[in-house]
Design a protein around this motif. Structure first.
Motif, PDB file in Angstrom:
ATOM      1  N   GLY A 119      85.306  98.858 -30.055  1.00 14.88           N
ATOM      2  CA  GLY A 119      85.265  98.214 -28.738  1.00 14.88           C
ATOM      3  C   GLY A 119      84.915  99.206 -27.635  1.00 14.88           C
ATOM      4  N   ASP A 120      84.801  98.708 -26.434  1.00 14.60           N
ATOM      5  CA  ASP A 120      84.350  99.551 -25.322  1.00 14.60           C
ATOM      6  C   ASP A 120      85.464  99.943 -24.357  1.00 14.60           C
ATOM      7  OD1 ASP A 120      84.690  96.954 -24.409  1.00 14.60           O
ATOM      8  OD2 ASP A 120      83.002  97.042 -23.012  1.00 14.60           O
ATOM      9  N   ALA A 121      86.696  99.467 -24.600  1.00 11.17           N
ATOM     10  CA  ALA A 121      87.770  99.742 -23.624  1.00 11.17           C
ATOM     11  C   ALA A 121      88.056 101.242 -23.522  1.00 11.17           C
ATOM     12  CB  ALA A 121      89.026  98.978 -24.005  1.00 11.17           C
ATOM     13  N   GLU A 122      88.243 101.856 -24.682  1.00 12.19           N
ATOM     14  CA  GLU A 122      88.571 103.285 -24.665  1.00 12.19           C
ATOM     15  C   GLU A 122      87.422 104.128 -24.101  1.00 12.19           C
ATOM     16  OE1 GLU A 122      90.586 106.375 -27.689  1.00 12.19           O
ATOM     17  OE2 GLU A 122      90.791 104.255 -28.191  1.00 12.19           O
ATOM     18  N   PRO A 123      86.172 103.930 -24.591  1.00 11.88           N
ATOM     19  CA  PRO A 123      85.067 104.698 -23.997  1.00 11.88           C
ATOM     20  C   PRO A 123      84.909 104.454 -22.500  1.00 11.88           C
ATOM     21  CG  PRO A 123      84.308 103.507 -25.954  1.00 11.88           C
ATOM     22  CD  PRO A 123      85.739 103.133 -25.750  1.00 11.88           C
ATOM     23  N   ASN A 124      85.096 103.221 -22.056  1.00 13.09           N
ATOM     24  CA  ASN A 124      84.949 102.973 -20.611  1.00 13.09           C
ATOM     25  C   ASN A 124      86.035 103.690 -19.808  1.00 13.09           C
ATOM     26  OD1 ASN A 124      82.691 101.458 -20.999  1.00 13.09           O
ATOM     27  ND2 ASN A 124      83.656  99.470 -20.662  1.00 13.09           N
ATOM     28  N   THR A 127      85.014 107.308 -19.621  1.00 13.52           N
ATOM     29  CA  THR A 127      83.948 107.495 -18.624  1.00 13.52           C
ATOM     30  C   THR A 127      84.527 107.431 -17.219  1.00 13.52           C
ATOM     31  OG1 THR A 127      82.353 106.478 -20.109  1.00 13.52           O
ATOM     32  CG2 THR A 127      81.727 106.604 -17.790  1.00 13.52           C
ATOM     33  N   ALA A 128      85.359 106.424 -16.980  1.00 10.21           N
ATOM     34  CA  ALA A 128      85.920 106.249 -15.634  1.00 10.21           C
ATOM     35  C   ALA A 128      86.785 107.446 -15.250  1.00 10.21           C
ATOM     36  CB  ALA A 128      86.736 104.965 -15.580  1.00 10.21           C
ATOM     37  N   LEU A 129      87.594 107.922 -16.174  1.00  6.57           N
ATOM     38  CA  LEU A 129      88.482 109.053 -15.857  1.00  6.57           C
ATOM     39  C   LEU A 129      87.675 110.340 -15.653  1.00  6.57           C
ATOM     40  CD1 LEU A 129      91.353 108.157 -18.359  1.00  6.57           C
ATOM     41  CD2 LEU A 129      91.477 108.056 -15.852  1.00  6.57           C
ATOM     42  N   ALA A 130      86.597 110.493 -16.423  1.00  8.42           N
ATOM     43  CA  ALA A 130      85.752 111.692 -16.276  1.00  8.42           C
ATOM     44  C   ALA A 130      85.055 111.717 -14.918  1.00  8.42           C
ATOM     45  CB  ALA A 130      84.714 111.737 -17.401  1.00  8.42           C
ATOM     46  N   THR A 131      84.904 110.549 -14.310  1.00 12.39           N
ATOM     47  CA  THR A 131      84.212 110.463 -13.018  1.00 12.39           C
ATOM     48  C   THR A 131      84.932 111.259 -11.931  1.00 12.39           C
ATOM     49  OG1 THR A 131      83.430 108.280 -13.632  1.00 12.39           O
ATOM     50  CG2 THR A 131      83.368 108.803 -11.309  1.00 12.39           C
ATOM     51  N   PHE A 132      86.260 111.366 -12.062  1.00 15.44           N
ATOM     52  CA  PHE A 132      87.023 112.059 -11.010  1.00 15.44           C
ATOM     53  C   PHE A 132      86.773 113.573 -11.012  1.00 15.44           C
ATOM     54  CE2 PHE A 132      89.127 108.019 -11.621  1.00 15.44           C
ATOM     55  CZ  PHE A 132      89.215 107.580 -10.317  1.00 15.44           C
ATOM     56  N   ALA A 143      82.035 102.366 -13.429  1.00 16.83           N
ATOM     57  CA  ALA A 143      81.855 103.188 -14.627  1.00 16.83           C
ATOM     58  C   ALA A 143      81.870 102.251 -15.828  1.00 16.83           C
ATOM     59  CB  ALA A 143      82.977 104.220 -14.735  1.00 16.83           C
ATOM     60  N   PHE A 144      80.791 102.233 -16.588  1.00 13.63           N
ATOM     61  CA  PHE A 144      80.731 101.271 -17.690  1.00 13.63           C
ATOM     62  C   PHE A 144      79.688 101.729 -18.702  1.00 13.63           C
ATOM     63  CE2 PHE A 144      81.098  97.112 -19.618  1.00 13.63           C
ATOM     64  CZ  PHE A 144      82.334  96.652 -19.162  1.00 13.63           C
ATOM     65  N   ASN A 145      80.019 101.603 -19.977  1.00 15.40           N
ATOM     66  CA  ASN A 145      79.070 101.882 -21.058  1.00 15.40           C
ATOM     67  C   ASN A 145      78.445 103.270 -20.909  1.00 15.40           C
ATOM     68  OD1 ASN A 145      77.671 101.137 -23.433  1.00 15.40           O
ATOM     69  ND2 ASN A 145      75.858 100.628 -22.223  1.00 15.40           N
ATOM     70  N   GLY A 146      79.260 104.257 -20.587  1.00 13.26           N
ATOM     71  CA  GLY A 146      78.788 105.637 -20.515  1.00 13.26           C
ATOM     72  C   GLY A 146      77.962 105.960 -19.290  1.00 13.26           C
ATOM     73  N   ALA A 147      77.904 105.062 -18.336  1.00 13.86           N
ATOM     74  CA  ALA A 147      77.093 105.326 -17.147  1.00 13.86           C
ATOM     75  C   ALA A 147      77.894 105.019 -15.898  1.00 13.86           C
ATOM     76  CB  ALA A 147      75.813 104.501 -17.174  1.00 13.86           C
ATOM     77  N   LEU A 148      77.381 105.549 -14.801  1.00 15.72           N
ATOM     78  CA  LEU A 148      78.002 105.346 -13.495  1.00 15.72           C
ATOM     79  C   LEU A 148      77.004 104.615 -12.613  1.00 15.72           C
ATOM     80  CD1 LEU A 148      80.710 106.479 -12.595  1.00 15.72           C
ATOM     81  CD2 LEU A 148      79.481 108.367 -11.507  1.00 15.72           C
ATOM     82  N   LEU A 173      73.820 106.292 -11.495  1.00 13.75           N
ATOM     83  CA  LEU A 173      74.103 107.514 -10.720  1.00 13.75           C
ATOM     84  C   LEU A 173      74.360 108.706 -11.627  1.00 13.75           C
ATOM     85  CD1 LEU A 173      76.579 105.942  -8.156  1.00 13.75           C
ATOM     86  CD2 LEU A 173      74.230 106.698  -7.699  1.00 13.75           C
ATOM     87  N   GLY A 174      74.513 108.436 -12.909  1.00 11.73           N
ATOM     88  CA  GLY A 174      74.763 109.509 -13.858  1.00 11.73           C
ATOM     89  C   GLY A 174      75.099 108.918 -15.213  1.00 11.73           C
ATOM     90  N   ARG A 175      74.954 109.748 -16.239  1.00  7.68           N
ATOM     91  CA  ARG A 175      75.315 109.314 -17.594  1.00  7.68           C
ATOM     92  C   ARG A 175      76.260 110.344 -18.190  1.00  7.68           C
ATOM     93  NH1 ARG A 175      72.240 105.121 -19.127  1.00  7.68           N
ATOM     94  NH2 ARG A 175      70.259 104.867 -18.022  1.00  7.68           N
ATOM     95  N   ARG A 176      77.264 109.834 -18.874  1.00  9.29           N
ATOM     96  CA  ARG A 176      78.257 110.728 -19.440  1.00  9.29           C
ATOM     97  C   ARG A 176      77.772 111.250 -20.786  1.00  9.29           C
ATOM     98  NH1 ARG A 176      82.906 109.345 -22.416  1.00  9.29           N
ATOM     99  NH2 ARG A 176      84.235 111.163 -22.588  1.00  9.29           N
TER     100      ARG A 176
END
Ligand code: ASP
Length: 327
Positions: A119-124, A127-132, A143-148, A173-176
Motif C-alpha cells: 500500500g501507499d500509506a507508509e511511503p506517503n 515522503t511527507a515527513l522527509a519534506t520537513f 506529498a504523495f506517491n514520492g513527489a511533492l 516541486l521535487g521527487r523523493r
C-alpha cells in the motif's frame, strides 16, 4: 531537533473495515512514531470527529483552520493527514487561507489503509515527513506517491493507482529518492507571500460549481443561476473557456455579475486554460464572467469560498490567480 504537529482528520490512511465498508479509525497514531526520521519529533492531534473526507463540510474547514492557526506558531511545521477525496480542495483552501506561512504545511493521505501489503500509506508518510528536512519551504504542499506538489492547482487524478494527485499545469516541486534525499527540487518556483492578511472562513457562504455538457445541462444551469442564492459560481466551460451562446445562461451570468456575485469561468479540461482564444467564448466573456485562466475546480471553489467570505471582488480574485501563475 525539528518539531512538528500532526493533525489527523481521518481518511483511508487510517481506516479500518467496518460493516458497510472502510471507515475512519483512531488507531493510526501508534504506527507513526517508528516512521519519524532522525532529527524530527512530532506531537499528534486528532480532529473530532475523524471523517471520510467525502463528508467534508465548511464547518470542518473552519475547525481545522482554527486548530492549524493555533498550532503553527508552536511548531516548526505541520503535517495534515487527510482523506484523498477532498484533499486537493483543502490543500487549495489552506494555501489561500494561510498566505504568509513561514514554515511548511504538508498534506498527505493514502489510497489504501496503513498496513495494506504494497500500500501507499507508509511511503506517503515517509515522503511527507522527509519534506520537513527541505530547507526554505514556507508553503502548503501535497506529498504523495514520492513527489511533492504545490497546493494551489493540485487535483485528485486517480482512485486506482498510488499516483493519486497531480498539478496538471506545473511539474512536481521535487521527487523523493529511495535513500531519503530529494531530486529535481524546485521550491524557487513557489511565489513569495502576496499579503500577510489572513482571510476568514464563513460556513454560511454558498459556492456552487456547474459543468457545461451538451444537452439539457445548459438550461438546468441557467435555471439554477436564476433561482439559487449563490454567493459565488464556478462555471466549468469547454476547452479554452468557451460556452454556447445560450441567452438564458448569459443573461443569468450577467445578472449575477451585475450584483457583484463572482462567476469564475474555468476550463473543464484537466490541463485547460480559460482564455480569449475563440469567438465562441466571447459572449460569455462579455457577460461579466471572470476568467479563471488555468484554475482547476479545486482551486476555483477554494478561492471563491474565501472570496465570498472576505468580500474579494474580481480584481482581488484575479490577483490571487496571477500570483499563483494561473492567469
Ligand atoms: N473516501 C476516502 C476519504 O477521502 C478516500 C481516501 O482517503 O483515499 O476519506
Amino acid at each position: 531537533m525539528t518539531r512538528i504537529a500532526i493533525l489527523y482528520t481521518g481518511g483511508t490512511i487510517g481506516m479500518v473495515q467496518g460493516a458497510h465498508g472502510l471507515e475512519p479509525s483512531a488507531g493510526l497514531e501508534q504506527h507513526l512514531q517508528p516512521l519519524l526520521p532522525e532529527g524530527l519529533s512530532a506531537d499528534w492531534y486528532s480532529a473530532e470527529p475523524l471523517i471520510d473526507s467525502s463528508a467534508l463540510t465548511l464547518a470542518d474547514w473552519q475547525r481545522w483552520l482554527a486548530e492549524i492557526r493555533t498550532l503553527l506558531p508552536r511548531y516548526d511545521g505541520l503535517l495534515l493527514l487527510h482523506g484523498t477525496d477532498t484533499l486537493a480542495y483543502s490543500a487549495n483552501l489552506l494555501a489561500f487561507a494561510l498566505p504568509a506561512l513561514d514554515k511548511p504545511l504538508v498534506i498527505t493521505g493514502a489510497q489504501w489503509p496503513f498496513g495494506t501489503p504494497d500500500g501507499d500509506a507508509e511511503p506517503n508518510l515517509h515522503t511527507a515527513l522527509a519534506t520537513f528536512a527541505l530547507p526554505g519551504l514556507r508553503h502548503v504542499v501535497v506529498a504523495f506517491n514520492g513527489a511533492l506538489y504545490r497546493a494551489v492547482g493540485s487535483s485528485k487524478v486517480s482512485t486506482e493507482t498510488a499516483a493519486g494527485f497531480d498539478t496538471p499545469h506545473f511539474p512536481p516541486l521535487g521527487r523523493r529518492l529511495p535513500e531519503n534525499g530529494w531530486q529535481d527540487v524546485q521550491l524557487n518556483t513557489l511565489p513569495a507571500a502576496l499579503t500577510a492578511a489572513e482571510p476568514q472562513l464563513d460556513t454560511a457562504v454558498r459556492i456552487v460549481c456547474h459543468t457545461l455538457t451538451p444537452g439539457a445541462n445548459c438550461a438546468m444551469i441557467a435555471h439554477s443561476l436564476q433561482h439559487f442564492p449563490a454567493d459565488g459560481v464556478v462555471l466549468e466551460s469547454y476547452g479554452h473557456g468557451n460556452a454556447p451562446a445560450d441567452p438564458a445562461l448569459l443573461q443569468a451570468i450577467g445578472a449575477l455579475s451585475a450584483r457583484g456575485v463572482p462567476v469564475l469561468n474555468i476550463s473543464q479540461v484537466a490541463q485547460g486554460c480559460a482564455a480569449a482564444v475563440y469567438a465562441q467564448g466571447d459572449a460569455l466573456r462579455q457577460s461579466g464572467a471572470i476568467s479563471g485562466g488555468k484554475a482547476n475546480r479545486e482551486t476555483a471553489v477554494a478561492l471563491l469560498t474565501l472570496a465570498a467570505a472576505n468580500g474579494w471582488d474580481s480584481t482581488e480574485i484575479q490577483a490571487r490567480l496571477r500570483h499563483w501563475q494561473l492567469l
